[in-house]
Motif scaffolding. Structure first.
Motif, mmCIF file in Angstrom:
data_model
loop_
_atom_site.group_PDB
_atom_site.id
_atom_site.type_symbol
_atom_site.label_atom_id
_atom_site.label_comp_id
_atom_site.label_asym_id
_atom_site.label_seq_id
_atom_site.Cartn_x
_atom_site.Cartn_y
_atom_site.Cartn_z
ATOM 1 N N ALA A 33 2.406 15.503 -8.040
ATOM 2 C CA ALA A 33 3.215 16.618 -8.531
ATOM 3 C C ALA A 33 4.357 16.084 -9.401
ATOM 4 O O ALA A 33 4.783 16.737 -10.353
ATOM 5 N N LEU A 34 4.841 14.882 -9.073
ATOM 6 C CA LEU A 34 5.835 14.188 -9.897
ATOM 7 C C LEU A 34 5.152 13.003 -10.562
ATOM 8 O O LEU A 34 4.346 12.319 -9.927
ATOM 9 N N ASP A 35 5.504 12.746 -11.825
ATOM 10 C CA ASP A 35 4.926 11.575 -12.480
ATOM 11 C C ASP A 35 5.654 10.310 -12.032
ATOM 12 O O ASP A 35 6.701 10.363 -11.383
ATOM 13 N N ARG A 36 5.073 9.179 -12.354
ATOM 14 C CA ARG A 36 5.610 7.900 -11.882
ATOM 15 C C ARG A 36 7.036 7.654 -12.393
ATOM 16 O O ARG A 36 7.879 7.154 -11.656
ATOM 17 N N LYS A 37 7.311 8.026 -13.637
ATOM 18 C CA LYS A 37 8.653 7.811 -14.171
ATOM 19 C C LYS A 37 9.683 8.607 -13.382
ATOM 20 O O LYS A 37 10.747 8.086 -13.038
ATOM 21 N N THR A 38 9.378 9.846 -13.060
ATOM 22 C CA THR A 38 10.294 10.666 -12.270
ATOM 23 C C THR A 38 10.527 10.035 -10.906
ATOM 24 O O THR A 38 11.662 9.971 -10.420
ATOM 25 N N LYS A 39 9.458 9.541 -10.300
ATOM 26 C CA LYS A 39 9.589 8.889 -8.995
ATOM 27 C C LYS A 39 10.440 7.628 -9.094
ATOM 28 O O LYS A 39 11.238 7.335 -8.189
ATOM 29 N N GLU A 40 10.314 6.889 -10.181
ATOM 30 C CA GLU A 40 11.141 5.693 -10.363
ATOM 31 C C GLU A 40 12.605 6.061 -10.597
ATOM 32 O O GLU A 40 13.505 5.334 -10.160
ATOM 33 N N LEU A 41 12.859 7.174 -11.272
ATOM 34 C CA LEU A 41 14.239 7.638 -11.441
ATOM 35 C C LEU A 41 14.847 7.993 -10.081
ATOM 36 O O LEU A 41 16.010 7.680 -9.807
ATOM 37 N N ILE A 42 14.046 8.615 -9.216
ATOM 38 C CA ILE A 42 14.506 8.917 -7.864
ATOM 39 C C ILE A 42 14.789 7.618 -7.108
ATOM 40 O O ILE A 42 15.813 7.478 -6.432
ATOM 41 N N ALA A 43 13.880 6.650 -7.244
ATOM 42 C CA ALA A 43 14.073 5.358 -6.580
ATOM 43 C C ALA A 43 15.355 4.682 -7.071
ATOM 44 O O ALA A 43 16.094 4.074 -6.288
ATOM 45 N N ALA A 78 0.835 -1.203 0.000
ATOM 46 C CA ALA A 78 0.000 0.000 0.000
ATOM 47 C C ALA A 78 0.873 1.257 0.000
ATOM 48 O O ALA A 78 0.582 2.229 -0.713
ATOM 49 N N LEU A 79 1.939 1.229 0.776
ATOM 50 C CA LEU A 79 2.872 2.358 0.806
ATOM 51 C C LEU A 79 3.497 2.569 -0.566
ATOM 52 O O LEU A 79 3.566 3.701 -1.067
ATOM 53 N N ALA A 80 3.923 1.486 -1.197
ATOM 54 C CA ALA A 80 4.542 1.583 -2.529
ATOM 55 C C ALA A 80 3.560 2.165 -3.548
ATOM 56 O O ALA A 80 3.935 3.033 -4.343
ATOM 57 N N ARG A 81 2.312 1.689 -3.524
ATOM 58 C CA ARG A 81 1.303 2.215 -4.467
ATOM 59 C C ARG A 81 1.080 3.705 -4.246
ATOM 60 O O ARG A 81 1.021 4.492 -5.188
ATOM 61 N N ALA A 82 0.935 4.107 -2.995
ATOM 62 C CA ALA A 82 0.679 5.517 -2.690
ATOM 63 C C ALA A 82 1.867 6.399 -3.079
ATOM 64 O O ALA A 82 1.689 7.486 -3.623
ATOM 65 N N ALA A 83 3.069 5.918 -2.808
ATOM 66 C CA ALA A 83 4.270 6.722 -3.087
ATOM 67 C C ALA A 83 4.529 6.869 -4.575
ATOM 68 O O ALA A 83 5.069 7.890 -5.011
ATOM 69 N N THR A 84 4.151 5.877 -5.381
ATOM 70 C CA THR A 84 4.506 5.909 -6.802
ATOM 71 C C THR A 84 3.408 6.426 -7.715
ATOM 72 O O THR A 84 3.658 6.630 -8.907
ATOM 73 N N GLU A 85 2.219 6.668 -7.183
ATOM 74 C CA GLU A 85 1.178 7.151 -8.098
ATOM 75 C C GLU A 85 1.467 8.587 -8.519
ATOM 76 O O GLU A 85 2.135 9.345 -7.806
ATOM 77 N N ASP A 86 0.985 8.930 -9.706
ATOM 78 C CA ASP A 86 1.211 10.274 -10.238
ATOM 79 C C ASP A 86 0.669 11.325 -9.289
ATOM 80 O O ASP A 86 -0.413 11.183 -8.723
#
Length: 119
Positions: free
Chosen positions: A42-52, A32-40
């Protein structure tokens, strides 16, 4: 011996499956934490994955590198975007980050070959 990130993620996924059975409340909370953190947002999902990925490289986590490289390939990240992210890792993490950045580009290439032409 070259690391195989598809093999690494398959092996870890099998262990996670066991954990989902053994400690379902904890693993569902993590999911649930992963889903909430990665959903679009202010930052899109791709940007969040680049951060990850940057965090995975600088914390030297092979499994994280594998899972986030695959996610980035699936999200359509370009090699140039991936490389610039690794450049930031080098800037912030020094020599150890360079060693894992070399592995991360290998992971990206391995998953790109697996998913070439697949959405």
């Amino acid at each position: 011996m070259t690391k195989s990130y598809p093999d690494i993620t398959r092996r870890i996924s099998a262990g996670i499956k066991t954990l989902r059975h053994e400690i379902p409340e904890t693993t569902s909370g993590f999911s649930a934490l992963a889903r909430a953190a990665t959903e679009d947002g202010a930052l899109d999902r791709k940007t969040k994955e680049l951060i990850a990925m940057a965090i995975a490289v600088t914390t030297r986590c092979d499994g994280c590198i594998g899972f986030h490289a695959e996610a980035l390939v699936r999200l359509g990240a370009t090699r140039a975007e991936f490389e610039e992210t690794l450049g930031m890792c080098l800037y912030m993490g020094g020599g150890p980050a360079l060693m894992y950045a070399a592995d991360a580009i290998l992971a990206f290439d391995q998953f790109s070959e697996l998913h070439d032409g697949k959405a």
